[in-house]
Design a protein around this motif. Structure first.
Motif, mmCIF file in Angstrom:
data_model
loop_
_atom_site.group_PDB
_atom_site.id
_atom_site.type_symbol
_atom_site.label_atom_id
_atom_site.label_comp_id
_atom_site.label_asym_id
_atom_site.label_seq_id
_atom_site.Cartn_x
_atom_site.Cartn_y
_atom_site.Cartn_z
ATOM 1 N N GLY A 251 41.122 36.940 68.795
ATOM 2 C CA GLY A 251 39.866 36.274 68.324
ATOM 3 C C GLY A 251 39.929 35.346 66.979
ATOM 4 O O GLY A 251 41.064 35.423 66.626
ATOM 5 N N SER A 252 39.031 35.075 66.517
ATOM 6 C CA SER A 252 39.054 34.236 65.226
ATOM 7 C C SER A 252 39.536 35.288 64.208
ATOM 8 O O SER A 252 40.143 35.088 63.186
ATOM 9 C CB SER A 252 37.688 33.506 64.849
ATOM 10 O OG SER A 252 37.968 32.217 65.504
ATOM 11 N N SER A 253 39.026 36.551 64.200
ATOM 12 C CA SER A 253 39.446 37.515 63.304
ATOM 13 C C SER A 253 40.769 37.561 62.996
ATOM 14 O O SER A 253 41.310 37.755 61.829
ATOM 15 C CB SER A 253 38.660 38.901 63.494
ATOM 16 O OG SER A 253 37.059 38.742 63.773
ATOM 17 N N GLN B 242 32.106 34.468 57.671
ATOM 18 C CA GLN B 242 32.097 35.830 58.503
ATOM 19 C C GLN B 242 32.914 36.891 57.945
ATOM 20 O O GLN B 242 33.818 36.640 56.888
ATOM 21 C CB GLN B 242 32.499 35.046 59.690
ATOM 22 C CG GLN B 242 31.991 35.831 61.055
ATOM 23 C CD GLN B 242 32.588 37.143 61.477
ATOM 24 O OE1 GLN B 242 33.906 37.157 61.044
ATOM 25 N NE2 GLN B 242 32.247 37.743 62.504
ATOM 26 N N CYS C 101 35.127 38.722 58.689
ATOM 27 C CA CYS C 101 36.490 38.692 58.806
ATOM 28 C C CYS C 101 37.273 38.300 57.530
ATOM 29 O O CYS C 101 38.212 38.828 57.180
ATOM 30 C CB CYS C 101 37.219 37.939 59.991
ATOM 31 S SG CYS C 101 36.866 36.159 59.917
ATOM 32 N N ASP D 198 37.910 27.314 58.929
ATOM 33 C CA ASP D 198 37.635 28.355 59.839
ATOM 34 C C ASP D 198 36.731 27.971 60.851
ATOM 35 O O ASP D 198 35.516 27.677 60.674
ATOM 36 C CB ASP D 198 36.954 29.621 59.249
ATOM 37 C CG ASP D 198 36.160 30.544 60.174
ATOM 38 O OD1 ASP D 198 36.450 30.552 61.403
ATOM 39 O OD2 ASP D 198 35.668 31.493 59.630
ATOM 40 N N ALA E 140 36.047 28.591 63.863
ATOM 41 C CA ALA E 140 35.721 29.516 65.111
ATOM 42 C C ALA E 140 34.644 28.914 66.140
ATOM 43 O O ALA E 140 35.267 28.971 67.360
ATOM 44 C CB ALA E 140 35.143 30.839 64.403
ATOM 45 N N SER F 238 37.696 30.421 68.121
ATOM 46 C CA SER F 238 37.544 31.076 69.013
ATOM 47 C C SER F 238 37.424 30.752 70.280
ATOM 48 O O SER F 238 36.507 29.814 70.852
ATOM 49 C CB SER F 238 36.347 31.913 68.661
ATOM 50 O OG SER F 238 36.326 32.635 67.525
ATOM 51 N N HIS G 239 36.804 32.332 72.844
ATOM 52 C CA HIS G 239 35.701 33.046 73.459
ATOM 53 C C HIS G 239 34.260 32.514 73.127
ATOM 54 O O HIS G 239 33.411 33.104 73.355
ATOM 55 C CB HIS G 239 35.883 34.407 73.559
ATOM 56 C CG HIS G 239 36.048 35.127 72.342
ATOM 57 N ND1 HIS G 239 36.958 36.011 71.944
ATOM 58 C CD2 HIS G 239 35.475 34.605 71.088
ATOM 59 C CE1 HIS G 239 36.949 36.401 70.666
ATOM 60 N NE2 HIS G 239 36.048 35.587 70.110
ATOM 61 N N LYS G 240 34.257 31.416 72.135
ATOM 62 C CA LYS G 240 32.933 30.899 71.976
ATOM 63 C C LYS G 240 32.847 29.530 72.497
ATOM 64 O O LYS G 240 32.919 29.655 73.926
ATOM 65 C CB LYS G 240 32.753 30.778 70.194
ATOM 66 C CG LYS G 240 33.011 32.334 69.543
ATOM 67 C CD LYS G 240 32.389 32.291 68.076
ATOM 68 C CE LYS G 240 32.620 33.452 67.394
ATOM 69 N NZ LYS G 240 32.438 33.453 66.130
HETATM 70 C C1 LIG Z 1 32.700 34.354 64.949
HETATM 71 C C2 LIG Z 1 33.302 33.902 63.953
HETATM 72 C C3 LIG Z 1 34.404 34.739 63.376
HETATM 73 C C4 LIG Z 1 35.071 35.794 64.127
HETATM 74 O O1 LIG Z 1 35.345 35.343 65.122
HETATM 75 P P1 LIG Z 1 35.966 36.407 66.492
HETATM 76 O O2 LIG Z 1 36.447 35.699 67.427
HETATM 77 O O3 LIG Z 1 34.409 36.912 66.823
HETATM 78 O O4 LIG Z 1 36.575 37.572 65.815
HETATM 79 C C5 LIG Z 1 34.922 34.199 62.321
HETATM 80 N N1 LIG Z 1 34.279 33.052 61.516
HETATM 81 C C6 LIG Z 1 33.183 32.433 62.061
HETATM 82 C C7 LIG Z 1 32.758 31.116 61.434
HETATM 83 C C8 LIG Z 1 32.788 32.795 63.303
HETATM 84 O O5 LIG Z 1 31.706 32.152 63.569
#
Ligand SMILES: *Cc1c(COP(=O)(O)O)cnc(C)c1O
Length: 463
Positions: free
Chosen positions: A127-129, A166, A168, A246, A248, A276, A278-279
């Motif tokens: 994921g993005s984290s 976020q 992360c 970022d 995501a 991400s 998955h988003k």
């Molecule tokens: C959702 C999000 C993350 C974390 O992403 P995951 O895919 O849930 O690990 C990081 N930064 C931003 C801006 C996000 O919206």
């Protein structure tokens, strides 16, 4: 959950047993909850038992809190089920899955205007984290090398970003011992500005994180402005402070809906970008992506070469084993939808977001913090004259199954509490009308209850 407080007595009492509803037909013994049972159940019974427990979870299609994909078409589900058994790390055993990952990295690099360089540098993540951890490490290692080459100390790294990052990025800073330098919000500003960011950059800054699609209100931060200010600062000082974006959410939205917005590798100081899958990449959780501008931006010391699966395969990741099927589903989406398909779907989400935010503003009971015109996500708060809070509204909407989170903003804006709606594929205009109907009914309920005391905090949602 790591720290959830549990009542120890529950492990010893009757409540530590699950009795399946269908138990009378098949099993005589109750099933323990917190111990592995001595004998198993039939597959049908086990299925019913677990599925029935999950009924208590919220309905993911009514979950307007999450950014993560809650609907994929049947063919995509089929393909994912077909490839559940593939471990992404087994690149020598599943060379075609590895090839598909490579194609996705190249597709994204080009989507983000990396130019025509032969092979893109990047990988899939969970994921993005995880992608943020990898990006942050690359920034830290590169900064340290520059410091060491100049004979200067490298023991006080810092990272500049908005307080709206976020979680992360806070994790990255704590886990990798980097000082976080947050640009605070102001009463009328919820994002990073170039000026505020630059004033916190010094010789120990490993990079500036700019967010494309803020978690708090869905707004884009201005990458180009930060770039221009940082370029001037770098020129004046001789530093080489880079930008990480970022993206995501925005990484899969801006290329389709705002193609002229310059936020990606067109911007010179942007050295890496995460997103991400998955988003708004429209894949079920969990898949993320990280791409670097050039080989020099990913320090080779971070890349491991393992030979125990056969072959010599470069690997930069926190985890070893990981499902391959989400990467496969990402590629499916690329070929299934094409640019036009992604554009259409996100345009639709955008239209729904603008419609919904417009109607809420018109109702007079709410004030918009954002309207969903960047990523299709917006935040709104209650108007001054109403006798209910965003927390009341969130609770009331839950009665109808809607999951709309209410939360307060960070430091300097703690008094601002908002509701946030993420418009995803699968949240149709029809559903938006049903939500509006329920919001109006709730508003009427509160105005008909003049003795109501507004609740000042709520149950927590993650974001
Ligand atoms: C959702 C999000 C993350 C974390 O992403 P995951 O895919 O849930 O690990 C990081 N930064 C931003 C801006 C996000 O919206």
């Amino acid at each position: 959950m790591v720290h959830r407080q549990v009542d120890l007595a529950r492990f010893q009492s009757e409540s530590s047993l699950v009795t399946p509803a269908y138990g009378a037909r098949e099993v005589a013994q109750p099933v323990p909850k917190y111990e592995i049972p001595s004998t198993g159940l039939s597959s049908e019974l086990a299925y019913d038992l677990v599925r029935d427990e999950l009924i208590l979870d919220g309905n993911s299609r009514l979950n307007l809190a999450t950014f993560v994909t809650t609907w994929m078409e049947d063919r995509a589900r089929q393909l994912m089920a077909d490839s559940f058994d593939k471990n992404m790390i087994d690149k020598d055993e599943y060379p075609q899955t590895a090839e598909i990952e490579l194609r996705c990295v190249n597709i994204l690099a080009r989507l983000w205007n990396s130019g025509e360089r032969e092979e893109a540098i990047g990988c899939s993540t969970i994921g993005s984290s995880e992608a943020a951890m990898l990006a942050g490490m690359a920034l830290k290692w590169n900064w340290r090398k520059r410091r060491q080459a100049a004979g200067k100390s490298a023991d006080k790294p810092n990272l500049v970003m908005g307080i709206n990052v976020q979680v992360c990025w806070e994790k990255f800073c704590r886990y990798w011992e980097v000082e976080p330098r947050f640009v605070p919000m102001a009463s009328d500003r919820f994002c990073l500005t170039a000026e505020e960011a630059i004033s916190r950059v010094d010789e120990n800054t490993i990079g500036v994180v700019v967010i494309l699609g803020s978690t708090f209100d869905g707004r884009y931060e201005n990458v180009l402005e930060v770039n221009d200010a940082l370029q001037q600062l770098n020129q004046r000082t001789g530093w080489e402070t880079p930008i990480h974006v970022d993206a995501a959410s925005g990484g899969f939205v801006a290329p389709f809906l705002q193609p002229d917005l310059e936020w990606d590798f067109r911007v010179p100081l942007v050295k890496s970008i995460n997103t991400s899958g998955h988003k708004f990449g429209l894949v079920y959780p969990g898949v993320g992506w990280i791409v670097w501008r050039s080989p020099a931006d990913l320090p080779q010391e971070l890349v491991f070469h393992c030979n125990y699966l056969g072959g010599d395969l470069p690997n930069f990741a926190l985890n070893f084993s990981r499902p391959g099927n989400q990467v496969i589903a990402q590629y499916y989406n690329f070929v299934r939808l094409g640019r036009e398909g992604y554009r259409r779907i996100h345009q639709n989400c955008h239209d729904v977001a603008l419609y919904l935010s417009g109607e809420l503003a018109k109702s007079g009971a709410f004030r918009l913090i954002s309207d969903g015109s960047d990523i299709p996500v917006f935040a709104f708060t209650t108007a001054d004259h109403v006798n209910f809070s965003v927390f009341d509204m969130s609770d009331k909407l839950r009665e109808h199954g809607w999951l709309v989170p209410a939360y307060t903003f960070p430091k300097n804006c703690e008094d601002l509490a908002v509701l946030r709606v993420v418009c995803k594929e699968g949240f149709t205009r029809d559903m938006a009308d049903m939500l509006l109907r329920d919001i109006r009914a709730a508003t009427e309920f509160f105005s008909a209850t003049p003795t109501h005391q507004p609740k000042t905090q709520g149950s927590s949602f993650s974001h």
